[in-house]
Scaffold this motif. Structure first.
Motif, PDB file in Angstrom:
ATOM      1  N   ALA A  58       0.834  -1.204   0.000  1.00  0.00           N
ATOM      2  CA  ALA A  58       0.000   0.000   0.000  1.00  0.00           C
ATOM      3  C   ALA A  58       0.870   1.257   0.000  1.00  0.00           C
ATOM      4  CB  ALA A  58      -0.931   0.006   1.206  1.00  0.00           C
ATOM      5  N   ALA A  59       1.937   1.223   0.796  1.00  0.00           N
ATOM      6  CA  ALA A  59       2.840   2.375   0.865  1.00  0.00           C
ATOM      7  C   ALA A  59       3.546   2.629  -0.461  1.00  0.00           C
ATOM      8  CB  ALA A  59       3.861   2.156   1.975  1.00  0.00           C
ATOM      9  N   ASN A  60       3.773   1.573  -1.215  1.00  0.00           N
ATOM     10  CA  ASN A  60       4.512   1.687  -2.478  1.00  0.00           C
ATOM     11  C   ASN A  60       3.609   1.884  -3.692  1.00  0.00           C
ATOM     12  OD1 ASN A  60       7.001   1.422  -1.200  1.00  0.00           O
ATOM     13  ND2 ASN A  60       6.996  -0.816  -1.388  1.00  0.00           N
ATOM     14  N   ASN A  61       2.295   1.892  -3.489  1.00  0.00           N
ATOM     15  CA  ASN A  61       1.358   2.056  -4.599  1.00  0.00           C
ATOM     16  C   ASN A  61       0.830   3.492  -4.600  1.00  0.00           C
ATOM     17  OD1 ASN A  61      -0.711   2.010  -6.476  1.00  0.00           O
ATOM     18  ND2 ASN A  61      -1.572   0.065  -5.783  1.00  0.00           N
ATOM     19  N   ASP A  62       1.213   4.267  -5.607  1.00  0.00           N
ATOM     20  CA  ASP A  62       0.812   5.673  -5.657  1.00  0.00           C
ATOM     21  C   ASP A  62      -0.656   5.877  -5.984  1.00  0.00           C
ATOM     22  OD1 ASP A  62       3.310   6.498  -4.939  1.00  0.00           O
ATOM     23  OD2 ASP A  62       3.999   6.919  -6.975  1.00  0.00           O
ATOM     24  N   MET A  63      -1.388   4.786  -6.188  1.00  0.00           N
ATOM     25  CA  MET A  63      -2.846   4.907  -6.327  1.00  0.00           C
ATOM     26  C   MET A  63      -3.512   5.106  -4.966  1.00  0.00           C
ATOM     27  SD  MET A  63      -3.971   4.749  -9.497  1.00  0.00           S
ATOM     28  CE  MET A  63      -2.622   5.872  -9.877  1.00  0.00           C
ATOM     29  N   VAL A  64      -2.753   4.903  -3.895  1.00  0.00           N
ATOM     30  CA  VAL A  64      -3.300   4.998  -2.538  1.00  0.00           C
ATOM     31  C   VAL A  64      -2.749   6.241  -1.858  1.00  0.00           C
ATOM     32  CG1 VAL A  64      -3.641   3.821  -0.344  1.00  0.00           C
ATOM     33  CG2 VAL A  64      -3.333   2.477  -2.433  1.00  0.00           C
ATOM     34  N   GLY A  65      -3.627   7.198  -1.560  1.00  0.00           N
ATOM     35  CA  GLY A  65      -3.219   8.432  -0.909  1.00  0.00           C
ATOM     36  C   GLY A  65      -3.843   8.595   0.463  1.00  0.00           C
ATOM     37  N   TYR A  66      -3.862   9.847   0.948  1.00  0.00           N
ATOM     38  CA  TYR A  66      -4.355  10.131   2.303  1.00  0.00           C
ATOM     39  C   TYR A  66      -5.461  11.174   2.259  1.00  0.00           C
ATOM     40  CZ  TYR A  66      -4.440  11.297   7.263  1.00  0.00           C
ATOM     41  OH  TYR A  66      -4.838  11.496   8.563  1.00  0.00           O
ATOM     42  N   GLU A  93      -8.244   6.722  -1.288  1.00  0.00           N
ATOM     43  CA  GLU A  93      -7.691   7.370  -0.107  1.00  0.00           C
ATOM     44  C   GLU A  93      -7.926   6.539   1.158  1.00  0.00           C
ATOM     45  OE1 GLU A  93      -5.943   9.764  -1.250  1.00  0.00           O
ATOM     46  OE2 GLU A  93      -7.048  11.659  -1.296  1.00  0.00           O
ATOM     47  N   ALA A  94      -7.003   6.677   2.086  1.00  0.00           N
ATOM     48  CA  ALA A  94      -7.152   6.102   3.424  1.00  0.00           C
ATOM     49  C   ALA A  94      -6.645   7.145   4.406  1.00  0.00           C
ATOM     50  CB  ALA A  94      -6.358   4.814   3.547  1.00  0.00           C
ATOM     51  N   ASP A  95      -6.827   6.907   5.678  1.00  0.00           N
ATOM     52  CA  ASP A  95      -6.041   7.599   6.689  1.00  0.00           C
ATOM     53  C   ASP A  95      -5.334   6.518   7.490  1.00  0.00           C
ATOM     54  OD1 ASP A  95      -7.962   6.564   8.414  1.00  0.00           O
ATOM     55  OD2 ASP A  95      -8.860   8.503   8.907  1.00  0.00           O
ATOM     56  N   CYS A  96      -4.641   6.882   8.547  1.00  0.00           N
ATOM     57  CA  CYS A  96      -3.814   5.886   9.231  1.00  0.00           C
ATOM     58  C   CYS A  96      -4.624   4.687   9.720  1.00  0.00           C
ATOM     59  CB  CYS A  96      -3.042   6.526  10.370  1.00  0.00           C
ATOM     60  SG  CYS A  96      -4.054   7.239  11.691  1.00  0.00           S
ATOM     61  N   SER A  97      -5.723   4.943  10.411  1.00  0.00           N
ATOM     62  CA  SER A  97      -6.500   3.837  10.992  1.00  0.00           C
ATOM     63  C   SER A  97      -7.275   3.062   9.934  1.00  0.00           C
ATOM     64  CB  SER A  97      -7.447   4.360  12.068  1.00  0.00           C
ATOM     65  OG  SER A  97      -8.265   5.405  11.572  1.00  0.00           O
ATOM     66  N   ALA A  98      -7.830   3.763   8.942  1.00  0.00           N
ATOM     67  CA  ALA A  98      -8.569   3.072   7.880  1.00  0.00           C
ATOM     68  C   ALA A  98      -7.637   2.164   7.092  1.00  0.00           C
ATOM     69  CB  ALA A  98      -9.235   4.085   6.950  1.00  0.00           C
ATOM     70  N   GLY A  99      -6.407   2.606   6.879  1.00  0.00           N
ATOM     71  CA  GLY A  99      -5.448   1.779   6.155  1.00  0.00           C
ATOM     72  C   GLY A  99      -5.112   0.504   6.902  1.00  0.00           C
ATOM     73  N   VAL A 100      -4.809   0.640   8.196  1.00  0.00           N
ATOM     74  CA  VAL A 100      -4.446  -0.526   8.995  1.00  0.00           C
ATOM     75  C   VAL A 100      -5.631  -1.482   9.145  1.00  0.00           C
ATOM     76  CG1 VAL A 100      -3.733  -1.319  11.279  1.00  0.00           C
ATOM     77  CG2 VAL A 100      -2.632   0.675  10.260  1.00  0.00           C
ATOM     78  N   MET A 101      -6.787  -0.949   9.492  1.00  0.00           N
ATOM     79  CA  MET A 101      -7.938  -1.813   9.730  1.00  0.00           C
ATOM     80  C   MET A 101      -8.445  -2.465   8.440  1.00  0.00           C
ATOM     81  SD  MET A 101      -8.244  -1.818  12.975  1.00  0.00           S
ATOM     82  CE  MET A 101      -9.866  -2.445  13.425  1.00  0.00           C
ATOM     83  N   SER A 102      -8.345  -1.765   7.322  1.00  0.00           N
ATOM     84  CA  SER A 102      -8.730  -2.368   6.043  1.00  0.00           C
ATOM     85  C   SER A 102      -7.815  -3.541   5.719  1.00  0.00           C
ATOM     86  CB  SER A 102      -8.649  -1.329   4.919  1.00  0.00           C
ATOM     87  OG  SER A 102      -9.623  -0.328   5.077  1.00  0.00           O
ATOM     88  N   ASN A 103      -6.523  -3.379   5.969  1.00  0.00           N
ATOM     89  CA  ASN A 103      -5.586  -4.470   5.693  1.00  0.00           C
ATOM     90  C   ASN A 103      -5.828  -5.659   6.617  1.00  0.00           C
ATOM     91  OD1 ASN A 103      -4.333  -3.192   3.567  1.00  0.00           O
ATOM     92  ND2 ASN A 103      -2.670  -2.348   4.803  1.00  0.00           N
TER      93      ASN A 103
END
Length: 292
Positions: A58-66, A93-103
């Motif tokens: 996710a961090a390396n995919n520029d399709m995913v922002g904040y 887009e995600a934010d910190c918690s949405a990114g972690v919990m989605s994963n």
């Protein structure tokens, strides 16, 4: 190193363009002290490894922002990508918690773990309680919070009020839980002749990892458990199990005869166990599992 989603391309929490416009909205960076209130660690190595992989992708995919106001679009894109972040091709887009919990939720579907499938995509305020219910351990000892030295890949760093991130590298002083788990599994298989139950496996792994029991004490727990004692093993079977579990080999004829005769002549089984537990061969076996 940690996978960290922190702000949009303008250094703000919302209002930017979908996707990672700078390569830094969600990125891999060095560990830092937020400060963190706890570390959330799943006992299943497969879960931790997959969380590391997905957080890195996710961090390396520029399709995913904040963007906090568009935080759920990452989950929608992740579902379409069959829970593989590197395959996301639509700006989201995600934010910190949405990114972690989605994963974490995606891992539930990839590994077929119902408890993880059911986690809500919540904010940091509720992550601790929700992930604890889903099987994560809550670590609050300061050694886990003040540096990355004791962290494992897949550990979730949490400040309940403001931020979360995922550790993606092994700390210099972190125990190798995978190796300890392999060590404990051998006693379930070779001593009890069964696969481990989840609670029992976690219990014994934690006892070694937290240095509450030595490897030989854990082995003793298996050999003198009610489960094994109820089987009324013959002396020959008992000695064979000692060779297999404690030394990692079949018994040699001379040694086998010596230990069986020792038992027949009145020596108790605990004394014979100690003979194996104090041997150089057992020490070598323990070292091969990276246990000190």
């Amino acid at each position: 190193m940690i996978s960290n989603s922190g702000s949009d391309e303008n250094g703000r929490y919302h209002g930017g363009k979908a996707g990672d416009q700078t390569g830094g909205e969600w990125r891999i960076r060095t560990w830092y002290n937020r400060p963190w209130n706890c570390v959330l660690r799943h006992p299943n190595a497969d879960v931790r490894n997959l969380l590391t992989e997905m957080s890195t992708e996710a961090a390396n995919n520029d399709m995913v922002g904040y963007d906090q106001w568009q935080r759920n679009t990452y989950w929608d894109a992740l579902v379409k990508a069959h829970y593989i972040p590197k395959n996301i091709t639509t700006a989201c887009e995600a934010d910190c918690s949405a990114g972690v919990m989605s994963n974490v939720k995606g891992i539930g579907y990839r590994l077929g773990i119902k408890e993880l499938q059911n986690v809500p995509i919540t904010t940091t305020n509720y992550m601790r309680s929700e992930l604890k219910k889903a099987g994560f351990e809550v670590l609050t000892d300061k050694k886990y919070l003040k540096s990355d030295e004791y962290l494992l890949p897949g550990d979730i760093l949490l400040n309940d009020k403001s931020h979360t991130a995922v550790n993606v590298s092994r700390g210099a002083k972190a125990v190798n839980l995978d190796k300890i788990t392999e060590f404990v599994r051998r006693f379930y298989g070779m001593v009890l002749n069964r696969t481990p139950d989840k609670e029992g496996l976690t219990y014994w792994v934690e006892r070694i990892a937290n240095k509450k029991n030595t490897p030989s004490q854990v082995a003793y727990g298996f050999f003198f458990s009610k489960e094994l004692l109820s089987q009324n093993l013959s002396d020959e079977t008992y000695v064979t199990k000692l060779y297999l579990a404690m030394l990692g080999r079949q018994p040699d004829a001379v040694g086998f005869q010596f230990w069986v005769s020792t038992l027949k002549n009145g020596k108790d089984r605990k004394s014979v166990f100690e003979g194996f537990a104090n041997s150089q061969e057992f020490n070598t076996l323990v070292t091969s599992y990276s246990i000190s």
